[in-house]
Each structure stands twice: as structure tokens, then as C-alpha cells.
Design a protein around this motif. Structure first.
Motif, PDB file in Angstrom:
ATOM      1  N   LEU A 140       0.783  -1.224   0.019  1.00  0.00           N
ATOM      2  CA  LEU A 140      -0.183   0.060  -0.133  1.00  0.00           C
ATOM      3  C   LEU A 140       0.904   1.230  -0.004  1.00  0.00           C
ATOM      4  CD1 LEU A 140      -2.849  -1.277   2.810  1.00  0.00           C
ATOM      5  CD2 LEU A 140      -3.117  -0.653   0.124  1.00  0.00           C
ATOM      6  N   THR A 141       2.001   1.312   0.715  1.00  0.00           N
ATOM      7  CA  THR A 141       2.909   2.418   0.935  1.00  0.00           C
ATOM      8  C   THR A 141       3.501   2.759  -0.521  1.00  0.00           C
ATOM      9  OG1 THR A 141       3.388   1.966   3.176  1.00  0.00           O
ATOM     10  CG2 THR A 141       4.944   3.345   1.838  1.00  0.00           C
ATOM     11  N   LEU A 142       3.754   1.689  -1.085  1.00  0.00           N
ATOM     12  CA  LEU A 142       4.558   1.732  -2.581  1.00  0.00           C
ATOM     13  C   LEU A 142       3.469   2.254  -3.615  1.00  0.00           C
ATOM     14  CD1 LEU A 142       6.784  -1.718  -2.632  1.00  0.00           C
ATOM     15  CD2 LEU A 142       7.543   0.857  -2.880  1.00  0.00           C
ATOM     16  N   ASN A 143       2.281   1.730  -3.341  1.00  0.00           N
ATOM     17  CA  ASN A 143       1.228   2.021  -4.375  1.00  0.00           C
ATOM     18  C   ASN A 143       0.845   3.752  -4.163  1.00  0.00           C
ATOM     19  OD1 ASN A 143      -0.904   2.050  -6.103  1.00  0.00           O
ATOM     20  ND2 ASN A 143      -2.263   0.745  -4.759  1.00  0.00           N
ATOM     21  N   LEU A 144       0.812   3.993  -2.992  1.00  0.00           N
ATOM     22  CA  LEU A 144       0.351   5.380  -2.684  1.00  0.00           C
ATOM     23  C   LEU A 144       1.472   6.407  -3.323  1.00  0.00           C
ATOM     24  CD1 LEU A 144      -1.309   5.343   0.982  1.00  0.00           C
ATOM     25  CD2 LEU A 144      -2.614   5.970  -1.183  1.00  0.00           C
ATOM     26  N   SER A 145       2.889   6.003  -2.975  1.00  0.00           N
ATOM     27  CA  SER A 145       3.743   7.052  -3.353  1.00  0.00           C
ATOM     28  C   SER A 145       4.051   6.879  -4.711  1.00  0.00           C
ATOM     29  CB  SER A 145       5.089   6.602  -2.559  1.00  0.00           C
ATOM     30  OG  SER A 145       5.487   5.095  -2.827  1.00  0.00           O
ATOM     31  N   ASN A 146       3.398   5.886  -5.418  1.00  0.00           N
ATOM     32  CA  ASN A 146       3.668   5.897  -6.995  1.00  0.00           C
ATOM     33  C   ASN A 146       2.416   6.513  -7.691  1.00  0.00           C
ATOM     34  OD1 ASN A 146       6.229   4.737  -7.280  1.00  0.00           O
ATOM     35  ND2 ASN A 146       5.289   2.606  -6.823  1.00  0.00           N
ATOM     36  N   MET A 147       1.642   6.984  -7.055  1.00  0.00           N
ATOM     37  CA  MET A 147       0.482   7.769  -7.549  1.00  0.00           C
ATOM     38  C   MET A 147       0.746   9.376  -8.215  1.00  0.00           C
ATOM     39  SD  MET A 147      -2.613   6.609  -5.338  1.00  0.00           S
ATOM     40  CE  MET A 147      -3.108   5.150  -5.469  1.00  0.00           C
ATOM     41  N   GLY A 148       2.127   9.558  -7.924  1.00  0.00           N
ATOM     42  CA  GLY A 148       2.378  10.968  -8.380  1.00  0.00           C
ATOM     43  C   GLY A 148       2.169  12.171  -7.216  1.00  0.00           C
ATOM     44  N   SER A 149       2.507  13.100  -7.386  1.00  0.00           N
ATOM     45  CA  SER A 149       2.371  14.021  -6.379  1.00  0.00           C
ATOM     46  C   SER A 149       0.922  14.126  -5.641  1.00  0.00           C
ATOM     47  CB  SER A 149       2.818  15.576  -6.736  1.00  0.00           C
ATOM     48  OG  SER A 149       2.712  16.516  -5.765  1.00  0.00           O
ATOM     49  N   ARG A 150       1.165  13.775  -4.295  1.00  0.00           N
ATOM     50  CA  ARG A 150      -0.139  13.984  -3.487  1.00  0.00           C
ATOM     51  C   ARG A 150      -0.259  15.179  -2.591  1.00  0.00           C
ATOM     52  NH1 ARG A 150       1.954   9.544  -1.513  1.00  0.00           N
ATOM     53  NH2 ARG A 150       1.646   9.959   0.755  1.00  0.00           N
ATOM     54  N   PHE A 151       0.603  16.231  -3.348  1.00  0.00           N
ATOM     55  CA  PHE A 151       0.332  17.524  -2.770  1.00  0.00           C
ATOM     56  C   PHE A 151      -1.389  18.012  -2.952  1.00  0.00           C
ATOM     57  CE2 PHE A 151       0.900  22.177  -2.288  1.00  0.00           C
ATOM     58  CZ  PHE A 151       2.029  22.223  -1.470  1.00  0.00           C
ATOM     59  N   THR A 152      -1.810  18.620  -2.034  1.00  0.00           N
ATOM     60  CA  THR A 152      -3.457  18.827  -2.073  1.00  0.00           C
ATOM     61  C   THR A 152      -3.596  19.544  -3.477  1.00  0.00           C
ATOM     62  OG1 THR A 152      -3.586  18.894   0.304  1.00  0.00           O
ATOM     63  CG2 THR A 152      -5.213  19.587  -1.158  1.00  0.00           C
ATOM     64  N   GLY A 153      -4.523  19.081  -4.250  1.00  0.00           N
ATOM     65  CA  GLY A 153      -4.951  19.578  -5.340  1.00  0.00           C
ATOM     66  C   GLY A 153      -4.140  19.171  -6.510  1.00  0.00           C
ATOM     67  N   VAL A 190       9.002  21.136  -3.483  1.00  0.00           N
ATOM     68  CA  VAL A 190       8.668  21.261  -4.745  1.00  0.00           C
ATOM     69  C   VAL A 190       7.246  20.236  -4.977  1.00  0.00           C
ATOM     70  CG1 VAL A 190       9.671  20.522  -7.044  1.00  0.00           C
ATOM     71  CG2 VAL A 190      11.033  20.946  -5.212  1.00  0.00           C
ATOM     72  N   PRO A 191       6.116  21.274  -5.059  1.00  0.00           N
ATOM     73  CA  PRO A 191       4.854  20.658  -5.223  1.00  0.00           C
ATOM     74  C   PRO A 191       4.609  19.580  -6.217  1.00  0.00           C
ATOM     75  CG  PRO A 191       4.844  22.888  -4.533  1.00  0.00           C
ATOM     76  CD  PRO A 191       6.057  22.568  -5.228  1.00  0.00           C
ATOM     77  N   SER A 192       5.302  19.750  -7.233  1.00  0.00           N
ATOM     78  CA  SER A 192       4.774  18.938  -8.276  1.00  0.00           C
ATOM     79  C   SER A 192       5.878  17.536  -8.346  1.00  0.00           C
ATOM     80  CB  SER A 192       5.094  19.499  -9.780  1.00  0.00           C
ATOM     81  OG  SER A 192       6.506  19.856  -9.624  1.00  0.00           O
ATOM     82  N   ILE A 193       6.692  17.382  -7.505  1.00  0.00           N
ATOM     83  CA  ILE A 193       7.429  16.183  -7.058  1.00  0.00           C
ATOM     84  C   ILE A 193       7.147  16.022  -5.685  1.00  0.00           C
ATOM     85  CG2 ILE A 193       9.690  15.034  -7.381  1.00  0.00           C
ATOM     86  CD1 ILE A 193      10.528  17.039  -9.347  1.00  0.00           C
ATOM     87  N   SER A 194       6.266  15.335  -5.317  1.00  0.00           N
ATOM     88  CA  SER A 194       5.896  15.008  -3.878  1.00  0.00           C
ATOM     89  C   SER A 194       5.263  13.665  -3.635  1.00  0.00           C
ATOM     90  CB  SER A 194       4.866  16.095  -3.661  1.00  0.00           C
ATOM     91  OG  SER A 194       4.733  16.062  -1.837  1.00  0.00           O
ATOM     92  N   PRO A 195       5.904  12.748  -3.698  1.00  0.00           N
ATOM     93  CA  PRO A 195       5.513  11.556  -3.808  1.00  0.00           C
ATOM     94  C   PRO A 195       5.060  10.826  -2.422  1.00  0.00           C
ATOM     95  CG  PRO A 195       7.925  11.323  -4.151  1.00  0.00           C
ATOM     96  CD  PRO A 195       7.344  12.659  -4.217  1.00  0.00           C
ATOM     97  N   GLY A 196       5.872  11.661  -1.294  1.00  0.00           N
ATOM     98  CA  GLY A 196       5.670  11.348  -0.039  1.00  0.00           C
ATOM     99  C   GLY A 196       5.530   9.995   0.276  1.00  0.00           C
ATOM    100  N   ALA A 197       6.690   9.307   0.197  1.00  0.00           N
ATOM    101  CA  ALA A 197       6.852   7.930   0.705  1.00  0.00           C
ATOM    102  C   ALA A 197       6.898   7.557   2.150  1.00  0.00           C
ATOM    103  CB  ALA A 197       8.345   7.541   0.087  1.00  0.00           C
ATOM    104  N   SER A 198       7.511   8.367   2.832  1.00  0.00           N
ATOM    105  CA  SER A 198       7.310   8.362   4.314  1.00  0.00           C
ATOM    106  C   SER A 198       5.855   8.769   4.761  1.00  0.00           C
ATOM    107  CB  SER A 198       8.427   9.216   5.036  1.00  0.00           C
ATOM    108  OG  SER A 198       7.895  10.653   4.819  1.00  0.00           O
ATOM    109  N   GLU A 199       5.336   9.812   4.119  1.00  0.00           N
ATOM    110  CA  GLU A 199       3.967  10.230   4.630  1.00  0.00           C
ATOM    111  C   GLU A 199       2.849   9.255   4.316  1.00  0.00           C
ATOM    112  OE1 GLU A 199       5.064  13.542   2.341  1.00  0.00           O
ATOM    113  OE2 GLU A 199       4.360  14.950   3.994  1.00  0.00           O
ATOM    114  N   ALA A 200       3.404   8.109   3.329  1.00  0.00           N
ATOM    115  CA  ALA A 200       2.405   7.130   2.862  1.00  0.00           C
ATOM    116  C   ALA A 200       2.238   5.904   3.773  1.00  0.00           C
ATOM    117  CB  ALA A 200       2.731   6.433   1.610  1.00  0.00           C
ATOM    118  N   ILE A 201       3.133   5.669   4.809  1.00  0.00           N
ATOM    119  CA  ILE A 201       3.091   4.729   5.751  1.00  0.00           C
ATOM    120  C   ILE A 201       1.785   4.909   6.785  1.00  0.00           C
ATOM    121  CG2 ILE A 201       4.462   3.656   7.839  1.00  0.00           C
ATOM    122  CD1 ILE A 201       6.762   4.491   6.525  1.00  0.00           C
ATOM    123  N   SER A 202       1.489   5.846   7.158  1.00  0.00           N
ATOM    124  CA  SER A 202       0.406   6.169   8.155  1.00  0.00           C
ATOM    125  C   SER A 202      -0.905   5.788   7.427  1.00  0.00           C
ATOM    126  CB  SER A 202       0.332   7.632   8.735  1.00  0.00           C
ATOM    127  OG  SER A 202       1.329   7.642   9.484  1.00  0.00           O
TER     128      SER A 202
END
Length: 317
Positions: free
Chosen positions: A60-73, A277-289
């Protein structure tokens, strides 16, 4: 900006985080009604479940972090929201999506055009306070100053130049701005830290100064010319602006066994990500929670009703 390490440390992170989440929540159904039961709770099934669900959380962590930037919007944010909503609908009893407006910085792209016609993608940074990045055909000599130490600036004409600066350079970009640089382009470093990232913008000062980010692969296309000391003229065009975007809270309810029908435990994890860098924000560590939140929803959601926790559980992402 965030990268997922493949070493054992990452595995330990996931297991520990999952254990903490479950150990904190599951005992509530046992210990809250009777304080005397605190010492009788058996954690071994939780440890066993954590081992079983480790691969799911990692996936799930890998999946979320591979969706592209998750910066809001940004597109990855909405992909993640859709994924979480579908997951909740699959495993939980009730699901609601709350929509609200949020003002965010939107990236409309940026390009560095060289004197030979080559174009390189660069990426605008978040605003200095409210001063968003915007420039059109901003022209200057392109120079590279490494870490930006004073010795690296010796003999280089900074005034009116477009300066490429190593990302791990603390606040030295401000020195370049003081010396009259037209813009700074931070060069990717795979070992960049959060501390370094937070030095690349001014949170409380609306200083309008163009700042961009360049990937190392793109820098290598021009590095030979730079290292040879060639004179390179380049122009920058980049646009960001503040916009109101739709944001969401995704709420799912797991009905408990019914023993305490009017009480609930709340579990929450944010699924968006942040980057300078909002357009490069995969948020790998933020995807764990949020991954742990989804794993818990699946775990409890697959239990028969009489084996579920005594309380309802409210999941919020």
C-alpha cells in the motif's frame, strides 16, 4: 523528494508503526470498561497479525507513493482519495466523503531553454510566504556554483545570472539573491534531508525571487558544457499561482460487536504529502500512516460481527 529505502530499516519502520497503531487501539475494548483487566491483555495475536500484514502495508505504501504528487490539489492527491474511498467501501460498513475548498499553490510547469535550443524541464518551488514563482523568458548566463561557498563564487559573475546550486547548500541561495542573481535552480541530491528542504523557502517573508528544482539526469545533459567553462545563455519560463481546489476528508465507520453501541474509537491519518517542490511530492514516508489505516480497516472489516471490537471504529483519512 521522499524516497523509499529498500533496506531492513524500512521494514522495521513499518512493523513498529503497525504495532504501535494496533497496540494503542485494540486494547481499548478490553481495558476501558475495567481497569483491572490491563495486565491480562494478550498482545501475541497482534504481533502475529503485524507479521502477516507487513507485506500488505508495504504494498500500500508503494502504491500510494507511486500515484504522483499527493500535494493537495494535484492529480496524485485525487488518485489517492479515490483509492482510499474504494478501499473503505470494500471493508467498512458506512463511508462518507466530505468536500471542502482549500487554497493551494498550483504548478503550471517551467522550462529552461538553452542557447542551442535545448529545453529542460525544471520545477518551481513553493512560495516564499505568499510570493509565488512566476517568470517569463527570464534571460541570463547559466552558471554552476556547486555548494555556493564563497570560494565557489570566486571569479563568477553572479549578477543577472541564472545560477545552478546544489540542493544541500543550506541558505546560501539568499547570498546569490543579494549578489543580483536573476534566479536559482537547485540541483537534485538523492540524500537531501528535510532540514535542507525547509531552508529553500521563507515561510514568513513574501520575497519574490524565482527558485526552481532540476533533476540530476537533466543536469547531466548540460554538465559537459558547464564543466568546460562554456558561456551558456539560457532563459527561464515558469508559472505557479494560488487557486482554490477541492479537498476531501474520507470517513469510514466499522460497526462494532454492539456491546457499546454509543461509543467509538477514532483512527485518523492524512494521505496528502508535502514538498518544497509541489509537483514532485510522492510522500513515501507520509504514505506509511494511511497504509496502516487501510490495513487496519481490512483486518477488522473481515472479522465476523461478533468478533469485532466492542466499540465502533471511525476511520478518517
Amino acid at each position: 523528494m521522499n524516497r523509499i529505502p529498500s533496506n531492513l530499516g524500512f521494514s522495521r519502520h513499518l512493523i513498529v508503526a503497525f504495532l504501535l497503531a494496533v497496540i494503542v487501539i485494540v486494547p481499548l475494548q478490553y481495558v476501558y470498561p475495567s481497569r483491572a483487566q490491563r495486565g491480562e491483555f494478550n498482545y501475541l495475536p497482534i504481533v502475529d497479525q503485524a507479521r502477516k500484514d507487513f507485506m500488505l502495508i508495504k504494498e500500500l505504501t508503494l502504491n500510494l507513493s507511486n500515484m504522483g504528487s499527493r500535494f493537495t490539489g494535484y492529480p496524485g492527491y485525487y488518485r489517492a482519495a479515490s483509492f482510499i474511498e474504494k478501499w473503505f467501501n470494500r471493508y467498512l460498513d458506512e463511508v462518507e466523503v466530505q468536500e471542502y475548498n482549500l487554497t493551494v499553490i498550483c504548478d503550471y510547469g517551467a522550462t529552461l531553454t538553452l542557447d542551442n535550443g535545448d529545453k529542460i524541464n525544471v520545477y518551481p518551488l513553493i512560495p516564499n510566504e505568499a510570493a509565488f514563482v512566476y517568470c517569463e523568458n527570464l534571460e541570463g548566463q547559466l552558471i554552476y556554483v556547486g555548494s555556493g561557498d564563497w570560494k565557489n563564487l570566486d571569479g563568477k559573475k553572479i549578477k543577472d545570472a541564472i545560477v545552478i546550486l546544489d540542493f544541500n547548500s543550506d541558505l546560501k541561495w539568499l547570498n546569490l539573491a543579494k549578489l543580483g542573481a536573476k534566479a536559482v535552480i537547485f540541483l537534485e541530491n538523492p540524500y537531501a534531508s528535510r532540514k535542507q528542504a525547509m531552508m529553500k523557502y521563507l515561510e514568513n517573508i513574501p520575497y519574490s525571487f524565482p527558485r526552481f528544482y532540476m533533476k540530476m539526469d537533466d543536469f547531466m545533459k548540460i554538465s559537459s558544457r558547464i564543466l568546460k567553462g562554456e558561456s551558456i545563455t539560457a532563459s527561464l519560463t515558469g508559472k505557479t499561482r494560488w487557486e482554490n481546489k477541492k479537498a476531501v476528508n474520507i470517513i469510514g465507520v466499522l460497526k462494532g460487536s454492539g456491546r457499546f453501541p454509543n461509543q467509538a474509537v477514532l483512527l485518523s491519518a492524512y494521505f496528502d504529502s508535502f514538498s518544497v517542490v509541489p509537483s514532485i511530492s510522492p510522500g513515501a514516508s507520509e504514505a506509511i500512516s494511511p497504509s496502516i489505516l487501510l490495513a487496519l480497516a481490512k483486518w477488522w472489516g473481515e472479522l465476523p460481527r461478533d468478533q469485532r471490537p466492542d466499540y465502533d471504529i471511525i476511520f478518517v483519512a
